[in-house]
Scaffold this active site. Structure first.
Site, PDB file in Angstrom:
ATOM      1  N   ARG A   1       1.970   2.604 -16.012  1.00  0.00           N
ATOM      2  CA  ARG A   1       3.296   2.688 -15.234  1.00  0.00           C
ATOM      3  C   ARG A   1       2.933   2.098 -13.901  1.00  0.00           C
ATOM      4  O   ARG A   1       1.953   2.521 -13.159  1.00  0.00           O
ATOM      5  CB  ARG A   1       4.214   3.987 -15.154  1.00  0.00           C
ATOM      6  CG  ARG A   1       4.909   4.012 -16.564  1.00  0.00           C
ATOM      7  CD  ARG A   1       6.058   2.908 -16.432  1.00  0.00           C
ATOM      8  NE  ARG A   1       6.777   2.825 -17.916  1.00  0.00           N
ATOM      9  CZ  ARG A   1       6.729   2.354 -19.112  1.00  0.00           C
ATOM     10  NH1 ARG A   1       5.727   1.625 -18.997  1.00  0.00           N
ATOM     11  NH2 ARG A   1       7.382   2.504 -19.862  1.00  0.00           N
TER      12      ARG A   1
ATOM     13  N   HIS B   1       2.194  -7.298 -18.787  1.00  0.00           N
ATOM     14  CA  HIS B   1       2.854  -5.975 -19.545  1.00  0.00           C
ATOM     15  C   HIS B   1       2.681  -6.342 -20.815  1.00  0.00           C
ATOM     16  O   HIS B   1       3.630  -6.479 -21.605  1.00  0.00           O
ATOM     17  CB  HIS B   1       4.046  -6.097 -19.014  1.00  0.00           C
ATOM     18  CG  HIS B   1       4.819  -4.346 -19.244  1.00  0.00           C
ATOM     19  ND1 HIS B   1       5.692  -3.682 -18.368  1.00  0.00           N
ATOM     20  CD2 HIS B   1       4.188  -3.479 -20.216  1.00  0.00           C
ATOM     21  CE1 HIS B   1       5.845  -2.421 -18.791  1.00  0.00           C
ATOM     22  NE2 HIS B   1       5.003  -2.408 -19.947  1.00  0.00           N
TER      23      HIS B   1
ATOM     24  N   GLU C   1       8.195  -6.143 -11.749  1.00  0.00           N
ATOM     25  CA  GLU C   1       8.098  -6.957 -12.673  1.00  0.00           C
ATOM     26  C   GLU C   1       9.447  -8.090 -12.931  1.00  0.00           C
ATOM     27  O   GLU C   1      10.436  -7.354 -13.032  1.00  0.00           O
ATOM     28  CB  GLU C   1       7.693  -5.941 -14.028  1.00  0.00           C
ATOM     29  CG  GLU C   1       6.582  -5.378 -13.847  1.00  0.00           C
ATOM     30  CD  GLU C   1       6.046  -4.583 -15.212  1.00  0.00           C
ATOM     31  OE1 GLU C   1       6.691  -4.869 -16.229  1.00  0.00           O
ATOM     32  OE2 GLU C   1       5.139  -3.810 -15.041  1.00  0.00           O
TER      33      GLU C   1
END
Length: 529
Positions: A232, A280, A261
Site C-alpha cells: 500500500r 499498481h 494514484e
C-alpha cells in the site's frame, strides 16, 4: 429474489456463478456514471465492484435493500466503509485471490534490483552493449527483511528461502511456531532496518503502519539498501525515499503502489533510474483476476443465502469450523443481551461488560459479542444487525467492554453480560449451552444461581423467602388465565428468594400491579426472551 449489481467487470466465471443461482437477477452495468449507479441500486441486494465504481454514502442511502458490497480485490478505498457499517451493510474484499500474483511481482522487483534487467533492456533498445556498467549482485546469502508475514509476506518468504536468502521477519502477530514453519528469523523492526540488504513491506495501511519506513528508518539502514513496496502506498514515506535515493543511502527501489494514484507525471521518483516503478500491477494477472472474480461472487452468494460472510472488513470473519462450534452460543448471546437490557430498565445503562469464559477462539468471542449487542438493541432500534450494532450502541452513549477470561467458572463455556448503570449499580445475566442438543440455558441472574431455558414470556419475582408465595402467585395468574409452563427458583439462606416463571402468555398490567401489592414481594418484572 436476490438482485445483484455487478458494477465493474469481474471474471466471466464469477458472473456465470451468480447467474447459475436459482432466482438470482444479475445486472451487469460496467462503466456506469455515478448518476446511473444511483438509479440502479434502488432495489439491489448486493453490489460487486473492482476499483472503478465509487460506493459512496449517497449510493448506500439510495439502496434500502442492500445487504453486502463485495470488492474483487484487496483495497476498499472506493467504498465508504463507515457509511456501510452504519447502515448494516457488510463490506467484503478478496484478499487471497491475488496472493501469488503480488508475491511474484514482489520477487520480480527484488530480482530486477539485484540484476538490472530493466536498464539492460533499455540499453539494448538504444543499440548499446553495456556489459560492464550493468553488473549486478546475487540474492543468495543476502538478508531480506519482510515487514508483515501475512499471506503475501509468507509467500515471498518461501521464494526468498528458495533463493538462499536469510529472511528476517517483523510482524507483531507472528508466533515462534509460525516463524519456524516458514523458515524465517523473528526480528525487531530495528533489526530488520540495520541488518537487511533488501526490505519488502507487506502490511495493511493503518495509522500504525503509515510512514513506518521513514527518514529515521533509512538512517539506520545499510548504505545502498534496496526496498520494495507492492502493498500500500504510504507505508514507505515517499519524501524520505526520494531523499535516500538522492543521497545513495537507498540503492534502488521497486514500487508498485503510491500515496496518490495515478502517479503524478512530475513525481520526483520518476527521475531516478534506480527507481523501478510499476502502475499498481499486483493483481494484474489472468489467474488473479479469475480468482478474485469467483471469490467475490461466492462471498455474495454465501451472504445472500444467510451464511457467514467471508473476508468481511467491517465484521469479524469466522471460519466454518469455529462457526459450527459457536452457533448455539450465538443464539444464546442474543437472548442474554435482550434479557440484560430488560433487567436494567428503567435505569440508564452506561456500559455493557461482556465476558466469555472458556477455550473458544478470539474469532468466536468477537462474534458472540456482536450477537449480545444485537440482542441488547432488539426492540429499541430498527434495522440492527451484527455489522452496525457496535456503532448504534456507541450512538446511544453505551460503552462496550469485551473480556476473554481464563478464570475458572462453574461451566466449561460461559457467557456473562453485565449492564453497568448510572450511580454505580449493575445487573447481570449469564448463560451456557448444555447437553448433546446444545440447549441454551440461563444459569444466573444478578449473581443468583438458577437454571432455565430463555424462551417466551418470563416473570421474574423477588420475594421474602416465606411460605405461600408460589401458591398465591399461581392463584393470581390462574385468574388471568395465564398458564405457568415452568419455573426456576434460587434460594439463599437469610436473603430474598428469586424465581423465574416461564409463562405461555403475558399477564396484564393490572395483574402485575396486584402481584406487587403483596407485601412479601419485593419486585416483579416481565421479560420477553
Amino acid at each position: 429474489m436476490p438482485k445483484v449489481l455487478v458494477a465493474d467487470k469481474i471474471s466471466a466465471t464469477g458472473v456465470a456463478l451468480l447467474k447459475a443461482q436459482p432466482g438470482y437477477e444479475v445486472v451487469e452495468a460496467y462503466g456506469s456514471t455515478p448518476e446511473k449507479v444511483l438509479a440502479l441500486v434502488a432495489d439491489v441486494d448486493a453490489i460487486l465492484v473492482r476499483s472503478e465504481t465509487q460506493i459512496t454514502r449517497e449510493v448506500l442511502a439510495a439502496a434500502p435493500r442492500l445487504v453486502c458490497v463485495g470488492r474483487a480485490g484487496v483495497g476498499v478505498d472506493n467504498i465508504d466503509v463507515d457509511a456501510a457499517t452504519e447502515r448494516g451493510v457488510i463490506v467484503m474484499n478478496t484478499p487471497s485471490g491475488n496472493t501469488i500474483a503480488t508475491a511474484e511481482l514482489t520477487f520480480t522487483h527484488l530480482l530486477s534490483l539485484a540484476r538490472p534487467v530493466p536498464e539492460a533492456v533499455q540499453s539494448m533498445r538504444e543499440g548499446k552493449w553495456d556489459r560492464k556498467t550493468l553488473s549486478g549482485t546475487e540474492l543468495f546469502g543476502k538478508h531480506l527483511g519482510i515487514l508483515g508475514l501475512g499471506r503475501i509476506g509468507a509467500e515471498v518468504a518461501k521464494r526468498a528461502n528458495a533463493f538462499g536468502m536469510k529472511v528476517l521477519a517483523y510482524d507483531p502477530y507472528l508466533t515462534e511456531a509460525r516463524a519456524k514453519a516458514l523458515g524465517v528469523t523473528m526480528s525487531t523492526l530495528d533489526e530488520v532496518f540495520v541488518l537487511s540488504e533488501y526490505i519488502t513491506v507487506h502490511m495493511p495501511l493503518t495509522p500504525q503502519t503509515e510512514g513506518i519506513v521513514n527518514a529515521a528508518a533509512f538512517a539506520k539502514m545499510k548504505k545502498g539498501v534496496k526496498i520494495v513496496n507492492c502493498a500500500r502506498g504510504g507505508i514507505v514515506d515517499e519524501a524520505a525515499l526520494v531523499a535516500a535515493l538522492a543521497s545513495g543511502q537507498c540503492g534502488g527501489c521497486g514500487f508498485d503502489v503510491f500515496v496518490d494514484e495515478p502517479m503524478a507525471k512530475d513525481h520526483p521518483l520518476r527521475a531516478f533510474p534506480k527507481a523501478h516503478l510499476s502502475p499498481h500491477l499486483g493483481a494484474s494477472t489472468a489467474e488473479a483476476q479469475e480468482n478474485v472474480g469467483v471469490e467475490v461472487a461466492e462471498a455474495a452468494i454465501m451472504v445472500l443465502s444467510g451464511g457467514s460472510p467471508a473476508n468481511a472488513v467491517n465484521l469479524p470473519s469466522v471460519d466454518s469450523q469455529t462457526l459450527s462450534s459457536i452457533r448455539p452460543f450465538l443464539a444464546l448471546a442474543e437472548k442474554l443481551g435482550a434479557i440484560a437490557r430488560q433487567l436494567a430498565a428503567p435505569g440508564r445503562v452506561e456500559a455493557l461488560r461482556l465476558t466469555t469464559f472458556g477455550t473458544g477462539s478470539d474469532q468466536g468471542a468477537d462474534a458472540i459479542a456482536r450477537s449480545i449487542q444485537r440482542g441488547y438493541l432488539r426492540g429499541i432500534v430498527e434495522g440492527v444487525n451484527d455489522v452496525n450494532a457496535p456503532s448504534k450502541l456507541k450512538a446511544l452513549g453505551v460503552e462496550v467492554q469485551t473480556i476473554r477470561s481464563s478464570a475458572e467458572a462453574d461451566y466449561k463455556e460461559l457467557i456473562l453480560v453485565e449492564a453497568l448503570l448510572a450511580g454505580g449499580k449493575s445487573v447481570s445475566v449469564a448463560g451456557t449451552v448444555l447437553g448433546k442438543a446444545q440447549s441454551a440455558r440461563v444459569v444466573s441472574i444478578n449473581g443468583r444461581t438458577l437454571e432455565f431455558v430463555p424462551e417466551g414470556k418470563l416473570l421474574l419475582i423477588e420475594n421474602q423467602d416465606q411460605p405461600g408465595i408460589i401458591g398465591a402467585l399461581g392463584t393470581l395468574l390462574s385468574k388471568e388465565r395465564v398458564n405457568i409452563a415452568n419455573m426456576a427458583l434460587s434460594r439463599t439462606g437469610g436473603a430474598n428468594a428469586l424465581a423465574v416463571y416461564q409463562l405461555d402468555t403475558a399477564p396484564g398490567a393490572a395483574a402485575l400491579a396486584e402481584i406487587l401489592r403483596n407485601p412479601a414481594i419485593v419486585s416483579a418484572k416481565l421479560i420477553d426472551a
